[in-house]
Design an enzyme around this catalytic site. Sequence first.
Site, PDB file in Angstrom:
ATOM      1  N   LYS A   1     -47.773  -3.849  11.828  1.00  0.00           N
ATOM      2  CA  LYS A   1     -46.943  -3.541  13.220  1.00  0.00           C
ATOM      3  C   LYS A   1     -46.909  -2.295  13.264  1.00  0.00           C
ATOM      4  O   LYS A   1     -47.130  -1.625  14.458  1.00  0.00           O
ATOM      5  CB  LYS A   1     -45.288  -3.929  12.830  1.00  0.00           C
ATOM      6  CG  LYS A   1     -44.979  -5.316  12.985  1.00  0.00           C
ATOM      7  CD  LYS A   1     -43.717  -5.516  13.100  1.00  0.00           C
ATOM      8  CE  LYS A   1     -42.944  -5.306  11.762  1.00  0.00           C
ATOM      9  NZ  LYS A   1     -42.327  -6.747  11.379  1.00  0.00           N
TER      10      LYS A   1
ATOM     11  N   LYS B   1     -54.239  -5.042   5.810  1.00  0.00           N
ATOM     12  CA  LYS B   1     -53.249  -5.678   6.374  1.00  0.00           C
ATOM     13  C   LYS B   1     -53.167  -5.540   7.743  1.00  0.00           C
ATOM     14  O   LYS B   1     -53.033  -4.349   8.158  1.00  0.00           O
ATOM     15  CB  LYS B   1     -52.109  -5.886   5.561  1.00  0.00           C
ATOM     16  CG  LYS B   1     -51.790  -7.200   5.072  1.00  0.00           C
ATOM     17  CD  LYS B   1     -50.599  -7.107   3.796  1.00  0.00           C
ATOM     18  CE  LYS B   1     -49.329  -7.742   4.654  1.00  0.00           C
ATOM     19  NZ  LYS B   1     -48.376  -8.074   3.591  1.00  0.00           N
TER      20      LYS B   1
ATOM     21  N   LYS C   1     -45.738   6.694   2.951  1.00  0.00           N
ATOM     22  CA  LYS C   1     -45.457   7.212   4.115  1.00  0.00           C
ATOM     23  C   LYS C   1     -45.282   8.577   4.318  1.00  0.00           C
ATOM     24  O   LYS C   1     -44.777   9.086   5.390  1.00  0.00           O
ATOM     25  CB  LYS C   1     -44.366   6.051   4.504  1.00  0.00           C
ATOM     26  CG  LYS C   1     -44.799   4.667   4.813  1.00  0.00           C
ATOM     27  CD  LYS C   1     -43.484   4.050   5.539  1.00  0.00           C
ATOM     28  CE  LYS C   1     -44.012   2.770   5.642  1.00  0.00           C
ATOM     29  NZ  LYS C   1     -42.964   1.916   6.363  1.00  0.00           N
TER      30      LYS C   1
END
Length: 326
Positions: A202, A199, A110
């Site tokens: 969100k 995956k 990230k």
Amino acid sequence: MRRLTGFQPTGRLHLGNLLGAMRPLIAAQRTTESLAFIADLHAMTVDHDPARLRELTLETATVLLAAGVDPERTALFTQSSMPAHYELHYLLECTTGYGEAARMIQFKEKSSASFSGRPGAGGPVRLSLLTYPVLMAADILVHDSDEVPVGDDQNQHLELARTVAQRFNRRYGETFRVPAGVLPDGVARVMDLAEPRRKMSKSTSTDAGRIGLLDPPGTVRKTIMRAVTDTIGTVRHDPAGQPGVTNLLTILEACGGSADDFTSYGALKTAVADAVEEVLAPIRARHAELVKDPGHVRSVLDAGRERVLPRAEATVRRAREAIGLM
Ligand code: TRP
């Protein structure tokens, strides 16, 4: 046996959350002492919008209730309503190495340049992104959790929580229960419908890759009918060679459909769309009722917090004394 599950309100809950985390929670709450919380503090570790965070926090709680989280059985609360989480966070920061946090895979991903440009990644890397797993350890340890359901992406964070707990206990005396990561029964790992090797997420899936639990029926069907497959033409489980088709089969089976005898991808997708709609329709209906009364949802969250507060405060007291605070 106490089990803790956290949901981060960085986006809207989707089918992957339902089949991967919400269903196991709803199934276990009958037999296991269950705590579930909205990790609103974790949602601020990347660029965030205040109004959207507030909205997503309430929406996440509402959808959890709509899907069957029973507030009589599961203590449901928001992370930020419990100062004990962040009090313990600081104490744990004082017992965690910089290197331990910096080597977390999720932090590296990230915070890397390649991640910016993805949704949710604007602005400079926040210090809280580095300390994210320490806050997560505090979330877990403050409630004396025995079990934390974790998928692969959170496994390393759970391991760090165990390490931190054991080290603290060794150095300052027995203070924390050491949690275990568990993979509950009946978990389905749902992949992104547009990029089936990743995956469903969100924060990183696009609309084409994700089915929101509150999406209208037409959108759900369209997203499934447009799901990426392959040109092989055989309907079978083959995660490496046919990830898209395999994902559709996984979803179909998790939603109560049966996966035999499909001769075309079109027929498979139609069956998936029907099965998913059957699962989502009651959640959508119950959600429509619950949104009419946000005061009710807030009072559920307040009651959940009241229930878990005494134990959390006791844990912080123990940790404060052990570490040498007056
Ligand atoms: N980091 C978790 C996620 O992204 C959410 C979370 C925060 C959590 N604190 C937790 C999960 C504690 C379990 C226990 O899914």
